[in-house]
Design a protein around this motif. Structure first.
Motif, PDB file in Angstrom:
ATOM      1  N   VAL A 178       0.832  -1.200   0.000  1.00 19.37           N
ATOM      2  CA  VAL A 178       0.000   0.000   0.000  1.00 19.37           C
ATOM      3  C   VAL A 178       0.872   1.258   0.000  1.00 19.37           C
ATOM      4  N   VAL A 179       1.866   1.297   0.872  1.00 17.54           N
ATOM      5  CA  VAL A 179       2.745   2.476   0.952  1.00 17.54           C
ATOM      6  C   VAL A 179       3.508   2.664  -0.359  1.00 17.54           C
ATOM      7  N   ALA A 211      -8.731  -6.256  -6.266  1.00 17.42           N
ATOM      8  CA  ALA A 211      -9.737  -5.243  -5.941  1.00 17.42           C
ATOM      9  C   ALA A 211      -9.585  -4.684  -4.531  1.00 17.42           C
ATOM     10  N   ARG A 212      -9.411  -5.556  -3.556  1.00 15.91           N
ATOM     11  CA  ARG A 212      -9.401  -5.098  -2.163  1.00 15.91           C
ATOM     12  C   ARG A 212      -8.171  -4.259  -1.839  1.00 15.91           C
ATOM     13  N   LEU A 213      -6.989  -4.812  -2.094  1.00 16.74           N
ATOM     14  CA  LEU A 213      -5.758  -4.090  -1.781  1.00 16.74           C
ATOM     15  C   LEU A 213      -5.586  -2.882  -2.702  1.00 16.74           C
ATOM     16  N   GLY A 214      -6.023  -3.021  -3.952  1.00 15.79           N
ATOM     17  CA  GLY A 214      -5.964  -1.890  -4.879  1.00 15.79           C
ATOM     18  C   GLY A 214      -6.834  -0.744  -4.411  1.00 15.79           C
ATOM     19  N   LEU A 215      -8.030  -1.081  -3.910  1.00 15.60           N
ATOM     20  CA  LEU A 215      -8.946  -0.054  -3.421  1.00 15.60           C
ATOM     21  C   LEU A 215      -8.368   0.663  -2.199  1.00 15.60           C
ATOM     22  N   VAL A 216      -7.782  -0.089  -1.285  1.00 12.05           N
ATOM     23  CA  VAL A 216      -7.140   0.525  -0.114  1.00 12.05           C
ATOM     24  C   VAL A 216      -6.035   1.474  -0.564  1.00 12.05           C
ATOM     25  N   THR A 217      -5.264   1.052  -1.574  1.00 11.17           N
ATOM     26  CA  THR A 217      -4.148   1.863  -2.055  1.00 11.17           C
ATOM     27  C   THR A 217      -4.630   3.149  -2.718  1.00 11.17           C
ATOM     28  N   ILE A 218      -5.623   3.048  -3.611  1.00 13.35           N
ATOM     29  CA  ILE A 218      -6.079   4.244  -4.324  1.00 13.35           C
ATOM     30  C   ILE A 218      -6.789   5.207  -3.378  1.00 13.35           C
ATOM     31  N   ILE A 219      -7.520   4.674  -2.391  1.00 15.16           N
ATOM     32  CA  ILE A 219      -8.165   5.553  -1.415  1.00 15.16           C
ATOM     33  C   ILE A 219      -7.117   6.213  -0.527  1.00 15.16           C
ATOM     34  N   GLY A 220      -6.069   5.459  -0.174  1.00 14.44           N
ATOM     35  CA  GLY A 220      -4.963   6.059   0.572  1.00 14.44           C
ATOM     36  C   GLY A 220      -4.317   7.189  -0.200  1.00 14.44           C
ATOM     37  N   TYR A 221      -4.139   6.991  -1.490  1.00 19.28           N
ATOM     38  CA  TYR A 221      -3.578   8.028  -2.374  1.00 19.28           C
ATOM     39  C   TYR A 221      -4.475   9.269  -2.381  1.00 19.28           C
TER      40      TYR A 221
END
Length: 199
Positions: A30-31, A68-78
């Motif tokens: 994610v980071v 989908a799950r980890l990608g969503l966490v990453t894009i929302i974090g961005y």
């Protein structure tokens, strides 16, 4: 089209797969994904008729590689990092950033980033990222999910009687075709490398 996952995505087959090590891997992904999105947004490749931003390429490939799950966490974090005022978007600056920037002409495309990340993750879980043809199709779907809210938001801001397609779609199609071809080679190529490493 059923969206039941039938395959694991790249992030799930590389590295730890359970316990604390898995959580550490996911946090690191994610980071690093947020950092990759921020850097790629600022990369402008000379292209006709407009420079090609690598931001959308990073969004779509991270969606496919992370799922989908980890990608969503990453894009929302961005998005949250950008919302806090950090200069992480393609045309944000030290003076124009945060919610002011996000609610401007780019706002619809940012919504599209979230939708496209989710879609690419779901399609990758069905194996679309393992075939160049299917990966190209996934990129087309992802680009459509970015452009539809992006162009609609331009219409809301400036009026649908304005040349919004000429502002927010047609100048970028050549660059998008290049990025589509690159992703169609890159993701299936990475799967081949994984297969060889495990063979």
């Amino acid at each position: 089209m059923a969206l039941t996952a039938t395959n694991r995505v790249l992030a799930e087959v590389i590295g730890a797969s359970e316990g604390a090590a898995l959580r550490a891997k996911q946090a690191a992904l994610v980071v690093s994904g947020i950092a990759a999105l921020a850097v790629s947004a600022k990369i402008m490749v000379p292209m006709f008729p407009v420079p090609m931003s690598m931001g959308t390429f990073a969004v779509l490939t991270i969606g496919a590689a992370y799922g989908a799950r980890l990608g969503l966490v990453t894009i929302i974090g961005y998005m949250l990092v950008g919302m806090l005022g950090f200069d992480v978007f393609a045309k944000s600056t030290a003076d124009l950033n945060g919610l002011t920037y996000m609610m401007g002409s780019t706002g619809g495309y940012l919504v599209g980033f979230v939708l496209a990340t989710l879609a690419l993750g779901l399609l990758a879980a069905r194996g679309w990222d393992r075939s160049p043809v299917k990966m190209a199709g996934a990129m087309l779907i992802g680009n459509a999910l970015i452009y539809v809210p992006g162009v609609l938001w331009l219409g809301v801001l400036y009026g649908f009687d304005k040349p919004i397609l000429a502002w927010g779609l047609t100048p970028f199609l050549i660059g998008d075709a290049v990025k589509l071809a690159l992703a169609a080679v890159l993701l299936p190529g990475l799967w081949k490398l994984v297969g060889r490493a495990r063979g």
